[in-house]
Design a protein around this motif. Structure first.
Motif, PDB file in Angstrom:
ATOM      1  N   CYS A 211      26.152  -4.413 -35.947  1.00  0.00           N
ATOM      2  CA  CYS A 211      27.576  -4.748 -35.821  1.00  0.00           C
ATOM      3  C   CYS A 211      27.828  -6.174 -36.298  1.00  0.00           C
ATOM      4  O   CYS A 211      28.792  -6.431 -37.039  1.00  0.00           O
ATOM      5  CB  CYS A 211      28.022  -4.575 -34.370  1.00  0.00           C
ATOM      6  SG  CYS A 211      29.775  -4.908 -34.088  1.00  0.00           S
ATOM      7  N   CYS A 250      36.399   4.308 -22.889  1.00  0.00           N
ATOM      8  CA  CYS A 250      35.621   4.934 -23.966  1.00  0.00           C
ATOM      9  C   CYS A 250      36.359   6.117 -24.576  1.00  0.00           C
ATOM     10  O   CYS A 250      36.261   6.377 -25.781  1.00  0.00           O
ATOM     11  CB  CYS A 250      34.264   5.396 -23.428  1.00  0.00           C
ATOM     12  SG  CYS A 250      33.174   4.056 -22.895  1.00  0.00           S
ATOM     13  N   ASP A 324      36.929   1.445 -36.113  1.00  0.00           N
ATOM     14  CA  ASP A 324      35.817   2.397 -36.139  1.00  0.00           C
ATOM     15  C   ASP A 324      34.447   1.731 -36.116  1.00  0.00           C
ATOM     16  O   ASP A 324      33.426   2.411 -36.213  1.00  0.00           O
ATOM     17  CB  ASP A 324      35.924   3.301 -37.375  1.00  0.00           C
ATOM     18  CG  ASP A 324      35.632   2.551 -38.669  1.00  0.00           C
ATOM     19  OD1 ASP A 324      35.681   1.304 -38.655  1.00  0.00           O
ATOM     20  OD2 ASP A 324      35.360   3.201 -39.696  1.00  0.00           O
ATOM     21  N   GLU A 326      31.222   0.424 -34.642  1.00  0.00           N
ATOM     22  CA  GLU A 326      30.481   0.648 -33.399  1.00  0.00           C
ATOM     23  C   GLU A 326      29.511  -0.497 -33.141  1.00  0.00           C
ATOM     24  O   GLU A 326      29.198  -1.295 -34.029  1.00  0.00           O
ATOM     25  CB  GLU A 326      29.724   1.974 -33.491  1.00  0.00           C
ATOM     26  CG  GLU A 326      30.631   3.182 -33.663  1.00  0.00           C
ATOM     27  CD  GLU A 326      29.860   4.484 -33.765  1.00  0.00           C
ATOM     28  OE1 GLU A 326      28.627   4.437 -33.968  1.00  0.00           O
ATOM     29  OE2 GLU A 326      30.487   5.555 -33.646  1.00  0.00           O
TER      30      GLU A 326
END
Length: 641
Positions: A211, A250, A324, A326
């Motif tokens: 990330c 979530c 988007d 993660e």
């Protein structure tokens, strides 16, 4: 470039039109309901308040609906093309220049911040790209014992990570001037000259190496990007309430963030952490002033993140939300009391934004961020006032003799008329817009990522229970937020202390202390309406139920045992529990094996050489001379993508 936003103006106008048409339709129906038998001053006030709240829920609903459509058909919210996830788009980009990962801390749990810091460091080292990064723990801790514990724990961390310690630094300020704003400003002014960008973590943040690399590559390939925000996903919750909140976040946050990214385009918001910021742009344009006047609108800027995003956008930099991406995680309060305490700080900071909403040169979307951020909490006060005024109106009507002939000379009676069809339509529309996003979030998760929630049955049953629990605790949160807003409006400040994150069961004494007023209000409110207007009583029953049982709800929802039981039963299953990523596994193992040595470290660790750069103070009354087209210092910024 990889961030290519198309049709920015059209998107914003389309979203605005949908919101305003819905709001006007709802307000018109409410007006028709009131006006048929003659509208009173009280009903005019109710109509105004209803219009405000209906605008707010319309904006939230349409943003969620857009996110639902985009996620259902796997469409990128920025490019509006079939989604090729951002990490894959930049996978072959070679990192250039140097970058910092900074974690500001203030009186936090020492073991947790050291374990989280180490987990991020080790996971980035696992990618083989650590040579481009330096990690900084920027401590503002003021408690002497905690400061000593940090210094000792830092020494132990350096011993554990061995040669990786060459890339990490610990700095503690003796005085935390201007809180977190001053902490980050101090870093940028002293050491910012070395780095193209900085990834900002919170004390409870965890971010995977992949990330972090994606964020750096994205900024490197998009020379006009000043800030890129990720969507932090909650993890590690153990109590029943914590698992409920974690599951809801979530389940719904990716969809909601996708909708926001669609209409915010290049004027997205900053949430204060789990984001990457271009250091030069931050130094040039994010020197925050002390606002004139007294609280709630004067003094230090508290919710600085919204303001920094607005200033970057005003200066011509793009601020985008990668919905988007993660690998970005955070932790959340474990019980309703701690959750409300955190909100109390945000209430004051967000309401303060109303004082600068008309600042010179700010983009319309940033002004909307300020407005929506304040309405997120002020709407609770509006809802409460609406319920109180509706009760007063119903009681007055119930205790007043009905007069069907306005004068002795009337030939026909003035029968009261109730527009039942409008009432049903308005109630249905309100319910759909309040609960609809939950259903949409569950549907898109069922289609796209059911395995991450333990399968379809676990996902849908959890979503159903979550919706019920949300309805039960909503009245208490409404009352808390309304109280907080009133406190802020009368000028009562709040201390911005470290927030509790580890699971704890709230004692009965604390639960009753924080809820007895709410329960007493529910008893009186219920008794009056049941005696004088029973129909209204049954309409208010869900609100009264949540307030009456507030103490038991807080107590049992904070239970670690019930949290563990819910996990064993497959309730509120979250993606991080189904598949634990290496960074989170490292954090869990490190926390389980923390040992404090007897050695007390007194000397401060060495820091890199300093080269001071002033951060020019910005103004909201005029456009400063520094507001100009962005200028990049690093050569790689100007290379074509």
């Amino acid at each position: 470039m990889f961030i290519d936003i198309k049709g920015k103006a059209v998107r914003k106008w389309a979203y605005a039109v949908m919101v305003f048409i819905t709001s006007i339709a709802g307000s018109w129906m409410m007006y028709e309901i009131f006006s048929e038998s003659g509208i009173t001053i009280l009903e005019i006030v109710l109509l105004v308040l209803f219009s405000i709240t209906f605008l707010w829920i319309s904006a939230a609903f349409w943003s969620a609906f857009i996110g639902f459509i985009l996620q259902l058909f796997d469409i990128d919210p920025l490019k509006l093309s079939r989604n090729k996830h951002f990490a894959a788009q930049v996978s072959k980009v070679v990192i250039q220049d140097r970058h910092a990962v900074v974690m500001p801390v203030y009186n936090e749990d020492t073991d947790r911040i050291m374990a989280g810091f180490e987990a991020c460091l080790v996971d980035l080292e696992r990618t083989g790209q650590l040579e481009h990064f330096d990690f900084y723990m920027l401590s503002d801790t003021q408690d002497p014992d905690m400061a000593q514990a940090e210094l000792t724990a830092w020494h132990e961390l350096c011993q554990r990570v061995g040669t990786l310690s060459e890339n990490i630094y610990y700095r503690r300020r003796e005085k935390n001037i201007h809180r977190k704003v001053g902490n980050l400003a101090d870093f940028c002014q002293r050491w910012g000259y070395q780095y193209q960008s900085m990834i900002v973590l919170d004390a409870d943040s965890v971010m995977t190496g992949e990330c972090m690399l994606t964020l750096v590559k994205a900024m490197q390939q998009n020379p006009m990007s000043g800030l890129i925000q990720t969507v932090p996903i909650p993890v590690r919750s153990q109590t029943l309430f914590g698992r409920f909140l974690q599951f809801a976040s979530c389940l719904y946050c990716p969809m909601l963030a996708t909708g926001q990214a669609f209409w915010q385009t290049d004027s997205a918001n900053y949430w204060g952490h789990n984001a990457i910021i271009r250091v030069d742009a931050f130094i040039q344009h994010c020197g925050l002033p002390t606002l004139k006047g007294k609280a709630p609108f004067g003094g230090d800027i508290l919710s600085h993140d919204f303001v920094e995003a607005a200033l970057l956008r005003r200066a011509g930099w793009d601020v985008v939300l990668l919905a988007d991406l993660e690998g970005s995680y955070e932790e959340i309060p474990s019980n309703i009391i701690d959750y409300a305490t955190r909100d109390r700080r945000w209430v004051q900071g967000n309401i303060q934004h109303l004082g600068i909403i008309n600042g010179k040169g700010l983009h319309t979307v940033n002004r909307l961020h300020f407005l929506f951020g304040a309405l997120a909490y002020m709407s609770s006060l509006v809802w409460l006032v609406m319920l109180v005024l509706s009760t007063i109106d119903a009681v007055v009507r119930a205790t007043t003799d009905k007069v069907f002939f306005a004068s002795n000379y009337s030939l026909f009676p003035a029968w009261p008329v109730v527009k039942t069809d409008y009432i049903i339509m308005l109630l249905s529309a309100t319910a759909i817009m309040l609960l609809g996003p939950k259903l949409l979030g569950a549907i898109v998760a069922l289609v796209r990522r059911r395995e991450q929630f333990g399968g379809g049955f676990a996902l849908m049953s959890g979503a159903l229970i979550e919706a019920i629990v949300a309805i039960v605790i909503a009245p208490l949160m409404m009352l808390y937020h309304a109280y907080f807003v009133l406190n802020v409006l009368v000028g009562k400040n709040v201390s911005w202390d470290a927030q509790g994150r580890e699971g704890r069961m709230v004692p009965w004494k604390e639960a009753f202390k924080r809820t007895w007023v709410a329960s007493a209000i529910a008893i009186v409110w219920g008794a009056v309406t049941l005696a004088l207007t029973p129909i209204l009583f049954w309409w208010l029953a869900p609100v009264l139920f949540g307030l009456l049982l507030a103490a038991p709800i807080i107590r049992f929802s904070s239970s670690l045992y019930l949290g563990k039981l819910s996990r064993n039963w497959g309730m509120f299953v979250s993606p991080s529990e189904v598949e634990e990523v290496p960074a989170l596994r490292k954090l869990r193992i490190r926390l389980a094996n923390m040992q404090r040595q007897d050695e007390v470290v007194l000397s401060n660790p060495p820091m890199p050489p300093e080269d001071w750069q002033d951060m020019p103070e910005q103004s909201f009354a005029y456009l400063s001379s520094s507001v100009d087209m962005p200028v990049q210092r690093f050569a790689s910024d100007n290379k074509p993508s």
